[in-house]
Scaffold this motif. Structure first.
Motif, PDB file in Angstrom:
ATOM      1  N   GLY A  93       0.803  -1.229   0.000  1.00 24.44           N
ATOM      2  CA  GLY A  93       0.000   0.000   0.000  1.00 24.44           C
ATOM      3  C   GLY A  93       0.829   1.267   0.000  1.00 24.44           C
ATOM      4  N   GLY A  94       2.132   1.137  -0.263  1.00 25.67           N
ATOM      5  CA  GLY A  94       3.012   2.309  -0.277  1.00 25.67           C
ATOM      6  C   GLY A  94       3.684   2.483  -1.616  1.00 25.67           C
ATOM      7  N   GLY A  95       4.941   2.931  -1.571  1.00 25.06           N
ATOM      8  CA  GLY A  95       5.660   3.155  -2.824  1.00 25.06           C
ATOM      9  C   GLY A  95       7.153   3.152  -2.569  1.00 25.06           C
ATOM     10  N   PHE A 112       8.345   4.214  -8.291  1.00 28.18           N
ATOM     11  CA  PHE A 112       6.974   3.763  -7.991  1.00 28.18           C
ATOM     12  C   PHE A 112       6.478   4.471  -6.730  1.00 28.18           C
ATOM     13  N   ARG A 113       6.867   5.740  -6.645  1.00 32.27           N
ATOM     14  CA  ARG A 113       6.423   6.635  -5.571  1.00 32.27           C
ATOM     15  C   ARG A 113       4.911   6.828  -5.668  1.00 32.27           C
ATOM     16  N   GLU A 114       4.244   7.013  -4.532  1.00 30.47           N
ATOM     17  CA  GLU A 114       2.814   7.295  -4.556  1.00 30.47           C
ATOM     18  C   GLU A 114       2.556   8.622  -5.273  1.00 30.47           C
ATOM     19  N   ALA A 115       1.337   8.782  -5.779  1.00 27.40           N
ATOM     20  CA  ALA A 115       0.962  10.028  -6.457  1.00 27.40           C
ATOM     21  C   ALA A 115      -0.279  10.600  -5.778  1.00 27.40           C
ATOM     22  N   ALA A 116      -0.428  11.918  -5.873  1.00 23.18           N
ATOM     23  CA  ALA A 116      -1.616  12.570  -5.301  1.00 23.18           C
ATOM     24  C   ALA A 116      -2.841  12.190  -6.136  1.00 23.18           C
ATOM     25  N   ILE A 146      -1.761   7.514  -3.906  1.00 20.30           N
ATOM     26  CA  ILE A 146      -2.105   6.301  -4.670  1.00 20.30           C
ATOM     27  C   ILE A 146      -0.913   5.347  -4.588  1.00 20.30           C
ATOM     28  N   PRO A 147      -1.128   4.126  -4.081  1.00 23.73           N
ATOM     29  CA  PRO A 147       0.001   3.214  -3.877  1.00 23.73           C
ATOM     30  C   PRO A 147       0.701   2.825  -5.186  1.00 23.73           C
ATOM     31  N   LEU A 420      -1.942  -2.224   4.928  1.00 22.70           N
ATOM     32  CA  LEU A 420      -1.947  -0.836   5.389  1.00 22.70           C
ATOM     33  C   LEU A 420      -1.742   0.132   4.231  1.00 22.70           C
ATOM     34  N   LEU A 421      -2.344   1.304   4.375  1.00 21.72           N
ATOM     35  CA  LEU A 421      -2.128   2.362   3.385  1.00 21.72           C
ATOM     36  C   LEU A 421      -1.081   3.340   3.919  1.00 21.72           C
ATOM     37  N   ASN A 422      -0.477   4.068   2.992  1.00 21.58           N
ATOM     38  CA  ASN A 422       0.583   5.016   3.337  1.00 21.58           C
ATOM     39  C   ASN A 422       0.025   6.344   3.853  1.00 21.58           C
TER      40      ASN A 422
END
Ligand code: DON
Length: 573
Positions: A93-95, A112-116, A146-147, A420-422
């Motif tokens: 759920g992260g990046g 693969f960083r999360e995005a807004a 967004i994961p 889990l989410l980030n």
């Protein structure tokens, strides 16, 4: 029928008939016991090695390479295994960022960083008076970007040899059939119990009525089912269908804004790594949206004219010099760095020799600088994360740093999906001049915008010598990460330490603002007193980071080392 689907159907066939045979991976690898294992901090290997935050994940990675996989196969298997055995930071759920160098010298940077989310907006974490509501960017569904991790792994798979289904199998079995908790993991889960219950719509595998203790077995059936969906359906097993619906449903239980379209549209991006030379070593690190590669390039260039070895390890002169480079580079971070798809980062200038020289013009040895007088340069151009390193027998090197941002991310477990989410949205600058969780400041460069990626400090780093693979290294620790890597490299290159000594060495950290040097508790007192006399404010704090690395020695042996600060452990053959 492709290889992938055949593998799964066989798995499911066995599962339905005989419970004991269901464990395909662990039954065929009896040397790895999820119910009894040890931490190995340092070891020499002949062919290949893995270092990660958890012994089981490292052993899984090494086994995958013995089964014919390369460093990419191992890294993918380690990633999914960490998502199960190290839930405070390992994740789906992260990046994160993957940096690799293949044995023929090709460099690969996967972002693969999360995005807004699409309806995120610049002031979304401010109240009506314009003041930040910190809890909103840190806790619960609204804090999540967004994961990217699952997409990252599928993009990495292009360079791997074995079917994805095989690489995911160890993680699925660890989730389904359980593994025992170490003392640290048990304590860590206990410390977040109340928050997990408060911020998730339903209780999860991470919470129970009594306290977790060392040796307890934890089962994560919902996470196993989610991983199985990904194993069977590929990317769509996460970004579409049941899993995506469960994520969006969890959003509705808070005030989260990630939509099914956000998930479906998520893309891993390729980035060109930062490269520079320092005293016969060629350093390769991650470019924006990470600040890490630029920061270590700037700092190492600022100190390269000085004979730091002659000053002495952790001497006031050496630490003072490095702190002044940290102050200047971190001032630039706040002003100039952000997602390069939204903000023109003056990378070439920032990492140039001339700019480094110019930034150090006002440096006076033995005298503390002052952040009020140190602004960002003119450079216009026309705490929980985890790092793991892999080197395989062919000389491919992979370094991955991945995160949920805070420990256990936003502390929301997606009901029914078990992960889990980030809370990565907090890495944006929610308001110019207002520090985030790590005290980092930012401005326009790192303001929130739909689809934008938040500025990171994650610094997966590789080094070559004479164009040959030499080192892979990285660490968690928010804004301290680039400084940790910087100090680790200087410890090895200038102070001639072993990898393990460099990793365990006591750390110091300056990030421009606040204008203070943070040092770990075991930092030499004599140096602290001398620095105070020079005018520095010095604050002692607990350990930061868990650095994991692997390097190839001149005799060809592979030296793997895990940080003394955690359960970090090495494996190989
Ligand atoms: O990307 C970053 O810089 C942060 N989200 C990393 C967080 C972290 O390292 C927390 N670990 N202690």
């Amino acid at each position: 029928m492709n290889h992938f689907k055949r593998f799964i159907i066989c798995t499911l066939f066995f599962t339905s008939f005989n419970h004991s045979k269901a464990q395909i991976f662990f039954k065929t690898h009896p040397g790895i016991n999820p119910y009894q294992f040890e931490t190995i901090k340092e070891k020499l290997f002949t062919h290949a090695a893995v270092t990660s935050a958890h012994p089981l994940a490292s052993m899984v990675g090494a086994a995958i390479m013995q089964d014919g996989g390369n460093a990419f196969d191992a890294a993918i298997a380690v990633h999914f295994a960490l998502a199960v055995v190290h839930p405070s930071a390992g994740n789906i759920g992260g990046g994160g960022f993957l940096l690799a160098r293949t044995n023929n010298g090709k460099l690969i940077g996967l972002d693969f960083r999360e995005a807004a989310p699409a309806i995120a907006s610049r002031d979304m974490y401010l109240d009506e008076k314009g003041n930040p509501i910190t809890s909103k960017s840190l806790e619960g569904p609204l804090a999540s970007g967004i994961p990217g991790s699952v997409s990252g792994m599928f993009n990495a798979h292009v360079y791997a040899k074995l079917p994805m289904a095989q690489l995911m199998e160890p993680a699925i079995e660890l989730a389904q059939y359980g593994f025992v908790l170490t003392e640290k993991e048990a304590g860590s889960l206990n410390s977040v119990r109340d928050e997990l219950l408060k911020l998730s719509s339903a209780p999860s595998a991470y919470t129970k009525n009594t306290k977790w203790k060392k040796g307890d077995t934890i089962f994560q059936p919902e996470l196993a089912a989610t991983l199985r969906r990904i194993q069977i359906n590929g990317l769509a097993g996460f970004y579409e269908g049941v899993t995506a619906d469960l994520i969006v449903k969890e959003m509705a239980n808070g005030s989260g804004i990630i939509s099914t379209t956000d998930l479906k549209d998520y893309q891993t991006k390729k980035r060109v790594p930062i490269e520079f030379d320092y005293k016969n070593h060629h350093v390769i690190s991650f470019s924006p949206p990470s600040s890490g590669g630029i920061l270590i390039a700037q700092m190492m260039k600022m100190i390269s004219p000085f004979d730091i070895a002659a000053m002495g390890y952790q001497s006031p002169a050496a630490v003072g010099l490095m702190v002044e480079s940290q102050r200047r580079a971190y001032a630039d971070r706040a002003e100039h760095m952000g997602d390069p798809d939204f903000w023109k980062v003056p990378t070439r200038t920032l990492i140039s020799d001339a700019y480094a020289q110019q930034r150090m013009q006002d440096y006076t040895p033995g005298v503390a600088g002052n952040s009020k007088n140190t602004n960002a340069g003119h450079a216009k151009e026309s705490e929980q994360t985890t790092h793991y390193s892999v080197i395989d027998k062919e000389g491919n090197m992979v370094a991955i740093t991945t995160t949920l941002n805070g420990s256990y991310g936003n502390k929301t477990v997606v009901a029914g999906a078990g992960f889990l989410l980030n809370n990565e949205m907090d890495d944006f600058s929610t308001k110019p001049g207002v520090p985030n969780m790590f005290g980092a400041l930012g401005g326009e460069a790192n303001a929130i915008a739909p689809g934008k990626r938040m500025l990171s400090s994650m610094t997966p780093t590789l080094v070559t010598v004479n164009n040959k693979a030499y080192l892979t290294i990285g660490s968690p620790g928010g804004t301290t990460i680039p400084n940790q890597i910087y100090e680790g490299l200087i410890n090895m290159i200038d102070f001639k330490m072993s990898l393990k000594q460099s990793i365990d060495a006591s750390r110091f950290h300056h990030q421009w603002i606040p204008d203070q040097i943070q040092v770990e508790a075991d930092f030499p007192d004599a140096t602290i007193q001398a620095l105070k006399k020079q005018g520095y404010k010095v604050n002692q704090r607990g350990y930061f980071g868990r650095m994991d690395g692997i390097r190839i020695l001149p005799n060809g042996k592979i030296e793997a080392a895990g940080d003394k600060r955690g359960d970090d452990s090495v494996a190989g053959y």
